[in-house]
Design a protein around this motif. Structure first.
Motif, mmCIF file in Angstrom:
data_model
loop_
_atom_site.group_PDB
_atom_site.id
_atom_site.type_symbol
_atom_site.label_atom_id
_atom_site.label_comp_id
_atom_site.label_asym_id
_atom_site.label_seq_id
_atom_site.Cartn_x
_atom_site.Cartn_y
_atom_site.Cartn_z
ATOM 1 N N ALA A 56 0.995 4.050 -2.944
ATOM 2 C CA ALA A 56 0.789 5.475 -2.652
ATOM 3 C C ALA A 56 1.955 6.310 -3.179
ATOM 4 O O ALA A 56 1.757 7.413 -3.707
ATOM 5 C CB ALA A 56 0.625 5.682 -1.149
ATOM 6 N N GLU B 272 0.828 -1.207 0.000
ATOM 7 C CA GLU B 272 0.000 0.000 0.000
ATOM 8 C C GLU B 272 0.862 1.257 0.000
ATOM 9 O O GLU B 272 0.553 2.242 -0.673
ATOM 10 C CB GLU B 272 -0.916 -0.008 1.226
ATOM 11 N N HIS C 250 1.743 9.262 -6.025
ATOM 12 C CA HIS C 250 2.295 10.595 -5.772
ATOM 13 C C HIS C 250 3.261 10.998 -6.885
ATOM 14 O O HIS C 250 3.240 12.154 -7.353
ATOM 15 C CB HIS C 250 3.003 10.591 -4.421
#
Length: 291
Positions: free
Chosen positions: A249, A245, A253
């Motif tokens: 992420a 995860e 980004h």
């Protein structure tokens, strides 16, 4: 090291909670721990005795998130040792090592009258199943150094072992460090006693190996071990999910920044972020819908 334990194995892996506590954490007989620490920090000076620090890392001694098991002890000269066993992935293990070492350092610095010259050494040891550092060597010693690589301070030493990088065969193992790492990497793969290396008869290794012999377990010890294996498997599974995860992420980004700050085409952004083109398109669509 995909599987830590299977039914046909004679010995429990050292790189498991049970194995680590039975060997490094053996308070009844510290011979293995003392010899292992001496090998890990590469000193010719024997460690004559160790005292376990029970409360040094209260609340931190076992991190079930990724199967990390820590041990803290001091030797007869009040040098401090912190040992961390890591068989899952740990993206921020260097930060963990610094945290543990600085926690210990702060505990050593007392209020009032104090002489910094009396500070003893801190050795933070991380034994990793996987490859993490960008170096070829499997054993890394690190101290505080200047921009020329010259030693600035050696009060704090970071020791890293990456088992995946160790490729020596039994016949090539000559030093205690090589024998230790070979044992840690292979002990749980032995299914027949005839596979024993000759150096496993050395007393310090024999002490540890005897503790790992599953054939000597009582029914209660066997039940306890199986519970630990099940718990650790769930912990590692949960940690791997968290790591996945975090990485997802991070990629989101990166893609968002590239889409908003550059004029790269979508295929180039996908290549830079190491994601699929559809991944980039989906993020682009989401950003456009939020405008």
């Amino acid at each position: 090291m995909d599987t830590l334990y299977t039914d046909d194995q004679i010995f429990i892996p050292i790189i498991s909670d049970y194995g680590f506590k039975a060997t490094f954490g053996n308070e009844t007989n510290t011979l293995f721990l003392r010899k292992a620490l001496q090998a890990l920090i590469k000193t010719e000076t024997p460690i004559k005795e160790v005292k376990f620090d029970k409360n040094t890392f209260e609340g931190l001694t076992q991190d079930s998130r990724s199967g990390v098991y820590d041990l803290a002890c001091t030797d007869e000269n009040d040098n401090h040792f912190i040992v961390e066993m890591q068989y899952g992935e740990e993206p921020y293990f260097v930060q963990r090592m610094k945290f543990y070492s600085l926690h210990k350092f702060n505990a050593m610095v007392k209020k009032g009258k104090f002489d910094y010259g009396t500070l003893t050494k801190i050795y933070c040891v991380a034994i990793l199943a996987n490859t993490i550092l960008p170096y070829k060597q499997y054993h890394t010693l690190a101290n505080l150094r200047n921009e020329l690589g010259e030693l600035f301070d050696e009060q704090m030493t970071f020791v890293t072992i990456e088992l995946n990088k160790f490729e020596l065969q039994e016949a090539d193992c000559q030093t205690d460090l090589e024998k230790l790492i070979y044992t840690m990497k292979t002990i749980h793969t032995v299914t027949q006693p005839i596979q024993f290396p000759q150096f496993w008869n050395e007393e310090w290794l024999k002490v540890a190996i005897d503790e790992l012999d599953s054939r000597k377990m009582t029914p209660d010890e066997r039940a306890s071990f199986e519970m630990v294996v099940a718990r650790n498997a769930e912990a590692v599974k949960a940690e791997n999910k968290k790591i996945a995860e975090i990485r997802l992420a991070d990629k989101v980004h990166i893609v968002q920044n590239l889409l908003s700050q550059t004029d790269f085409d979508l295929e180039k952004i996908a290549k830079i972020a190491d994601v699929t083109l559809d991944f980039v398109k989906n993020i682009q669509q989401k950003l456009n819908s939020e405008k």
